[in-house]
Design a protein around this motif. Structure first.
Motif, PDB file in Angstrom:
ATOM      1  N   LYS A  75     -88.146  50.510  11.209  1.00  0.00           N
ATOM      2  CA  LYS A  75     -88.625  49.255  11.802  1.00  0.00           C
ATOM      3  C   LYS A  75     -90.139  49.096  11.627  1.00  0.00           C
ATOM      4  O   LYS A  75     -90.852  48.667  12.530  1.00  0.00           O
ATOM      5  CB  LYS A  75     -88.233  49.168  13.275  1.00  0.00           C
ATOM      6  N   SER A  76     -90.596  49.418  10.444  1.00  0.00           N
ATOM      7  CA  SER A  76     -92.018  49.342  10.102  1.00  0.00           C
ATOM      8  C   SER A  76     -92.168  48.622   8.768  1.00  0.00           C
ATOM      9  O   SER A  76     -91.235  48.605   7.941  1.00  0.00           O
ATOM     10  CB  SER A  76     -92.618  50.746  10.009  1.00  0.00           C
ATOM     11  N   LEU A  77     -93.334  48.030   8.540  1.00  0.00           N
ATOM     12  CA  LEU A  77     -93.636  47.486   7.225  1.00  0.00           C
ATOM     13  C   LEU A  77     -93.652  48.591   6.179  1.00  0.00           C
ATOM     14  O   LEU A  77     -94.032  49.729   6.463  1.00  0.00           O
ATOM     15  CB  LEU A  77     -95.012  46.812   7.210  1.00  0.00           C
ATOM     16  N   TRP A 103     -89.973  44.414   5.432  1.00  0.00           N
ATOM     17  CA  TRP A 103     -89.627  45.006   6.724  1.00  0.00           C
ATOM     18  C   TRP A 103     -88.199  44.642   7.093  1.00  0.00           C
ATOM     19  O   TRP A 103     -87.613  43.708   6.552  1.00  0.00           O
ATOM     20  CB  TRP A 103     -90.596  44.553   7.802  1.00  0.00           C
ATOM     21  N   ASN A 120     -98.348  45.268  12.121  1.00  0.00           N
ATOM     22  CA  ASN A 120     -97.712  46.583  12.089  1.00  0.00           C
ATOM     23  C   ASN A 120     -98.741  47.607  12.534  1.00  0.00           C
ATOM     24  O   ASN A 120     -99.753  47.804  11.859  1.00  0.00           O
ATOM     25  CB  ASN A 120     -97.237  46.891  10.660  1.00  0.00           C
ATOM     26  N   PHE A 138     -93.343  47.207  13.368  1.00  0.00           N
ATOM     27  CA  PHE A 138     -93.805  45.838  13.132  1.00  0.00           C
ATOM     28  C   PHE A 138     -93.474  44.988  14.348  1.00  0.00           C
ATOM     29  O   PHE A 138     -92.513  45.248  15.078  1.00  0.00           O
ATOM     30  CB  PHE A 138     -93.207  45.245  11.858  1.00  0.00           C
TER      31      PHE A 138
END
Length: 425
Positions: free
Chosen positions: A357-359, A326, A181, A153
């Motif tokens: 570190k991603s939606l 997130w 993202n 993201f």
């Protein structure tokens, strides 16, 4: 040999009997019509225009675009936020999306001097300063190095910044839309730095863009050697010009202003470069007059995208609540949702990939009888950090900042389905 009909034959007969009913002007009841007498639906029983005529051939749309019926799904700006659109922001239409990947065409934009239009054949990336061997890379040089694909993201530090003092903007596109993202393709920055050879006293890098603002940011060397990418592609194709074509920095989990676009220069040094914008703008003002500096990491955060002010409830009965969560510190482990303003919480169903570190995408399936709902979500990440309420955040941070507002968002769903941005703490 048995005369009993096979399962395939029975299924075929069943299909033909249903088709015969439709041809006679009757249809099976839909879910919404269950229990009612079947009614003829001309959209089924009559031939439509798209059945009558040939459509465009494969030569008409060499680069595909969304259906004309989706033309409302676009980035939007708020004209009064800044003095000039060349140094401004627009917002991702979160309420129109699903899954975790943001289509390239609606990833939010933030510019300081407008979009730089650069011929990749003319673009260069220089690495110099406290290095053993200053280097200049062409795009071809970079694309011949080992590459990786990562989904991350990108969130602007000012995302939700207008909401510090109370509910302001009526739509999650505007309250939370400074985020996207995507899958980035690029080269680990560490590989480029290894080729140049960092001197032992390097502690910071300065990253500079090729836009008219010459936008630059300071980056600690520890982060640079960890997971930073120098990306030339997103979502399987070249970066879009508004997202840094032909080359940009990707700083996973850290605030978006560090993700320098149109990247042309990296200088290694032993201290941060104190640009005027970094010292005066990208700091978080505290109630006692001091400022939080170098607040790079984006804390755990979430928002319900549907229902929301731009996506009201339309039907009673079966409904789906959905949103995104997130954390810049790693993965999201759980998302809780309340429909009654926090009196009762339930764990949402996270569906799809859960990546660093991603939606993540979450859902709650529910029945709605037309009563008012006060809906919220809160994210819990792998460190155990729990997304705070706005009141909890303000008790510590005050209301003077416009950055790093990760407080819980509240939507009020009224009895007619209309939804509003409200505050309950």
């Amino acid at each position: 040999m048995s005369n009993e009909p096979t399962a395939d034959l029975l299924n075929r007969r069943r299909f033909l009997s249903v088709a015969g009913l439709a041809g006679a002007g009757a249809v099976l009841p839909t879910i919404a019509q269950a229990g009612e007498a079947p009614k003829p639906d001309p959209l089924i029983t009559e031939v439509q225009d798209w059945n009558r005529y040939l459509g465009d051939g494969v030569d008409k749309r060499p680069y595909g675009v969304p259906s004309k019926y989706e033309k409302h799904v676009v980035r939007r700006d708020v004209s009064w936020l800044t003095a000039s659109p060349e140094s401004s922001v627009n917002f991702t239409p979160l309420h129109e999306l699903d899954g975790i990947i943001t289509p390239s065409g609606v990833c939010f934009e933030r510019h300081h001097g407008g979009i730089a239009e650069i011929n990749p054949a003319d673009h260069r990336l220089m690495i110099h300063g406290l290095v053993e061997k200053p280097l200049v890379f062409t795009m071809d040089d970079i694309k011949r190095m080992p590459r990786v694909n990562k989904v991350y993201f990108l969130e602007c530090a000012a995302n939700s910044g207008m909401e510090w003092r109370g509910a302001q903007l009526n739509g999650c596109q505007f309250t939370h839309g400074m985020i996207h993202n995507v899958m980035y393709t690029g080269v680990p920055l560490k590989l480029l730095l290894d080729e140049a050879g960092l001197k032992p006293n390097v502690k910071w890098l300065m990253l500079e863009g090729a836009d008219s603002a010459g936008m630059n940011r300071s980056l600690p060397i520890a982060k640079a050697l960890d997971d930073v990418l120098i990306a030339f592609a997103m979502n399987g194709e070249a970066l879009r010009p508004e997202n840094g074509y032909p080359l940009r920095a990707v700083i996973p989990g850290w605030q978006g202003n560090l993700w320098v676009k149109w990247l042309r220069r990296i200088e290694a040094g032993d201290q941060p470069w104190q640009t005027r914008e970094e010292t005066s703008k990208y700091t978080d003002l505290m109630p006692d007059g001091r400022a939080r500096k170098h607040t790079f990491v984006m804390d755990a955060k979430s928002v319900i995208t549907n229902p929301s002010p731009q996506a009201p409830l339309k039907f009673k009965g079966r409904n789906v609540l959905t949103g995104v969560a997130w954390s810049g510190r790693g993965t999201v482990k759980r998302v809780d949702v309340t429909l009654d303003g926090g009196r009762n919480w339930q764990a949402a169903r996270i569906d799809g990939p859960v990546l660093d570190k991603s939606l993540v995408r979450f859902y709650v399936d529910f029945d709605w009888n037309g009563e008012e709902l006060m809906i919220q979500s809160r994210a819990i990440d792998e460190t155990g950090y729990v997304q705070p309420s706005k009141d909890e955040l303000r008790k510590v941070r005050g209301v003077n900042s416009v950055y790093h507002n990760n407080g819980i968002q509240t939507w009020l769903v009224r009895g007619n389905g209309e939804t509003e941005n409200v505050e309950i703490g």
